[in-house]
Structures are given as structure tokens and as C-alpha cells.
Design a protein around this motif. Structure first.
Motif, PDB file in Angstrom:
ATOM      1  N   GLU A 108       0.894  -1.059  -0.005  1.00 10.17           N
ATOM      2  CA  GLU A 108      -0.022   0.075  -0.028  1.00 10.17           C
ATOM      3  C   GLU A 108       0.842   1.099  -0.051  1.00 10.17           C
ATOM      4  OE1 GLU A 108      -2.090  -3.396   2.419  1.00 10.17           O
ATOM      5  OE2 GLU A 108      -0.135  -1.987   2.975  1.00 10.17           O
ATOM      6  N   CYS A 109       0.260   2.436  -0.515  1.00 12.26           N
ATOM      7  CA  CYS A 109       0.929   3.619  -0.734  1.00 12.26           C
ATOM      8  C   CYS A 109      -0.215   4.595  -0.110  1.00 12.26           C
ATOM      9  CB  CYS A 109       1.426   3.970  -2.039  1.00 12.26           C
ATOM     10  SG  CYS A 109       2.924   3.153  -2.770  1.00 12.26           S
ATOM     11  N   TRP A 110       0.598   5.218   0.986  1.00 16.42           N
ATOM     12  CA  TRP A 110      -0.378   6.258   1.755  1.00 16.42           C
ATOM     13  C   TRP A 110       0.087   7.591   1.795  1.00 16.42           C
ATOM     14  CZ3 TRP A 110      -4.362   3.722   4.397  1.00 16.42           C
ATOM     15  CH2 TRP A 110      -4.433   2.558   4.801  1.00 16.42           C
ATOM     16  N   ARG A 111      -0.980   8.776   2.001  1.00 16.74           N
ATOM     17  CA  ARG A 111      -0.458  10.123   2.006  1.00 16.74           C
ATOM     18  C   ARG A 111      -1.353  10.560   3.298  1.00 16.74           C
ATOM     19  NH1 ARG A 111       2.631  13.859  -0.872  1.00 16.74           N
ATOM     20  NH2 ARG A 111       1.196  15.057  -1.963  1.00 16.74           N
ATOM     21  N   GLY A 112      -0.612  10.421   4.128  1.00 27.59           N
ATOM     22  CA  GLY A 112      -1.277  10.522   5.548  1.00 27.59           C
ATOM     23  C   GLY A 112      -2.166   9.533   5.809  1.00 27.59           C
ATOM     24  N   LYS A 113      -3.218   9.477   6.235  1.00 27.93           N
ATOM     25  CA  LYS A 113      -4.219   8.301   6.480  1.00 27.93           C
ATOM     26  C   LYS A 113      -5.101   7.952   5.135  1.00 27.93           C
ATOM     27  CE  LYS A 113      -5.017   9.616  11.156  1.00 27.93           C
ATOM     28  NZ  LYS A 113      -6.070  10.013  12.296  1.00 27.93           N
ATOM     29  N   GLN A 114      -4.711   8.686   4.000  1.00 23.10           N
ATOM     30  CA  GLN A 114      -5.514   8.442   2.879  1.00 23.10           C
ATOM     31  C   GLN A 114      -4.590   7.224   2.062  1.00 23.10           C
ATOM     32  OE1 GLN A 114      -8.407   9.764   1.969  1.00 23.10           O
ATOM     33  NE2 GLN A 114      -8.776   8.246   0.311  1.00 23.10           N
ATOM     34  N   LEU A 115      -5.446   6.080   1.558  1.00 23.40           N
ATOM     35  CA  LEU A 115      -4.585   5.122   0.797  1.00 23.40           C
ATOM     36  C   LEU A 115      -4.905   5.580  -0.660  1.00 23.40           C
ATOM     37  CD1 LEU A 115      -3.718   2.145   0.477  1.00 23.40           C
ATOM     38  CD2 LEU A 115      -5.766   1.541  -0.058  1.00 23.40           C
ATOM     39  N   VAL A 116      -3.656   5.982  -1.293  1.00 18.00           N
ATOM     40  CA  VAL A 116      -3.609   6.224  -2.676  1.00 18.00           C
ATOM     41  C   VAL A 116      -3.091   5.557  -3.717  1.00 18.00           C
ATOM     42  CG1 VAL A 116      -3.624   8.836  -1.813  1.00 18.00           C
ATOM     43  CG2 VAL A 116      -1.524   7.713  -2.369  1.00 18.00           C
ATOM     44  N   GLY A 117      -2.479   4.357  -3.491  1.00 17.31           N
ATOM     45  CA  GLY A 117      -2.205   3.372  -4.382  1.00 17.31           C
ATOM     46  C   GLY A 117      -1.979   2.190  -3.845  1.00 17.31           C
ATOM     47  N   GLY A 118      -1.644   1.106  -4.535  1.00 20.88           N
ATOM     48  CA  GLY A 118      -1.288  -0.175  -3.940  1.00 20.88           C
ATOM     49  C   GLY A 118      -1.594  -1.410  -4.992  1.00 20.88           C
ATOM     50  N   LEU A 119      -1.191  -2.275  -4.768  1.00 22.33           N
ATOM     51  CA  LEU A 119      -1.235  -3.673  -5.507  1.00 22.33           C
ATOM     52  C   LEU A 119      -1.560  -5.058  -4.483  1.00 22.33           C
ATOM     53  CD1 LEU A 119       1.752  -5.344  -5.268  1.00 22.33           C
ATOM     54  CD2 LEU A 119       2.466  -3.506  -6.742  1.00 22.33           C
TER      55      LEU A 119
END
Length: 215
Positions: A108-119
Motif C-alpha cells: 500500500e501507498c499512503w498520503r497521511g491516512k489516505q490510501l492512494v495506491g497499491g497492488l
């Protein structure tokens, strides 16, 4: 009728076959056995310099298996570029079970508490079967892929299966193998052991290794 289950999915992967649905709301699945299979050779992963700078910048916080369910559900969403999804509710359910069993993983990729990308994908022996990725911010899914590759390399994996080769994946060195060659590599990978947890702590941008190819 054979029940669609985690056990059936693992047996299928071991034979070089994977499931898909026609539509997101389709309760049935079909099995795919392509003549040509996409793979990313782990020893020849190509990392563009601009993306390497993004990874090193720490723009995204990267985690592993923090929220598998959210990742697969985000991957199943329809988008302007993909009006229909092959990830149905039955696939979501079975892969969540695979995750609980320790066979399916997410990055997972996060910006703060927001999940913004992943696989997410499935691990079996020394093979990792990449299933799908999503991105809500530029480069988020790409950063997740970079971290996945580094983890697989460190963990002793021999095969990263991408199912198909897209222009996006070809930028990272993805190639197509004829079915017979793919099955040979798959069998060799299944006979080996690997670990998805080669590091003592969670991934962060500083572990990007200089051995990764850039251009």
C-alpha cells in the motif's frame, strides 16, 4: 460443480492458470491459460530515474498487508479508462481468505491516512503472481511495484508473474514468455522456498537498493 475456493485457486496457480470474471457483478469465474505469459524478470527490473527519485523522496508511506481488503476493492473499482472490472465480489471474498491464510499479500501507498495506491497478488513457493494495482495519485502504484520487486528479490523469489504485458509494465522490463517456457520457470519456482518478510521492519523509501536498474 467444483466450488471456487482458496484451495482451488492455489492449485490453479500451480498449473499456470488464474481466475477472472466477465464483470464486477458476475458471480461466476472463468479460468485463463494464455499462450503467452507476462513476467518481470527480477534480475532485470527497470527503474526509471525519475521514479527512483520519487521513491527516495518519501512522498508516499509504503506498508505491506496493512489493509488487503481495501486494496483489492480499490483495484476492483471501475474507472474512466476501465469501464468494467474483472474482479468480482466472489474473487474479492476468496482472495481475502487467501490473505488470511498467508498466501495473498498487498503493498500500500499512503498520503497521511489516505490510501492512494497499491497492488496485491498471491505467493506460492518462490513465485509471486501479481494480480492488479490501482493509483489515486501519480506514481503511487509504480512506487508500490518498486517496493514489491525489492521485497521479492530480498526474499529469494524466482518468478514475478504479471499475467499479461501492458505498455505500462513493459516500461519496467516486463516480457512475454511462451506457455511452455513459463511453465518450466513456474515449476522451478514452486520447488524453491522464499519469504515475503525478509526485512525486520516495514518498508520505507530508504531501503531502495542501488542494485535496481535505472535509466
Amino acid at each position: 460443480m467444483i466450488k471456487f475456493s482458496p484451495e482451488l485457486v492455489l492449485k490453479a496457480y500451480a498449473c499456470g492458470v488464474f481466475p477472472m470474471s466477465e464483470r464486477k457483478d458476475d458471480p461466476s469465474v472463468f479460468w485463463v491459460d494464455p499462450d503467452w505469459r507476462g513476467v518481470i524478470p527480477l534480475d532485470a527490473f527497470h527503474l526509471p530515474r525519475r521514479l527512483a527519485r520519487t521513491v527516495r523522496s518519501g512522498k508516499f508511506q509504503v506498508t505491506v498487508n496493512k489493509n488487503f481488503d481495501q486494496v483489492i476493492r480499490e483495484c476492483s473499482e471501475r474507472t474512466p479508462k476501465r469501464v468494467e472490472s474483472w474482479i468480482s465480489s466472489s474473487i474479492v471474498g476468496v482472495y481475502n481468505e487467501l490473505h488470511l491464510q498467508g498466501n495473498a499479500h498487498s503493498v500500500e501507498c499512503w498520503r497521511g491516512k489516505q490510501l492512494v495506491g497499491g497492488l496485491y497478488g498471491v505467493s506460492l513457493g518462490a513465485a509471486f503472481f501479481g494480480e492488479s494495482m490501482f493509483s489515486r495519485e501519480r506514481d503511487a502504484s509504480k512506487v508500490a511495484l518498486v517496493h514489491l520487486v525489492e521485497r521479492l528479490r530480498a526474499g529469494g523469489y524466482a518468478l514475478l508473474d504479471t499475467q499479461f504485458v501492458t505498455p505500462h509494465l513493459s516500461n519496467f522490463g516486463a516480457i512475454e514468455l511462451p506457455r511452455c517456457t513459463y511453465l518450466e520457470q513456474l515449476q522451478a519456482a514452486l520447488e524453491r522456498e522464499a519469504t515475503f518478510y525478509p526485512f525486520e521492519s516495514e518498508f520505507s523509501s530508504h531501503i531502495l537498493q542501488s542494485s535496481t536498474h535505472t535509466s
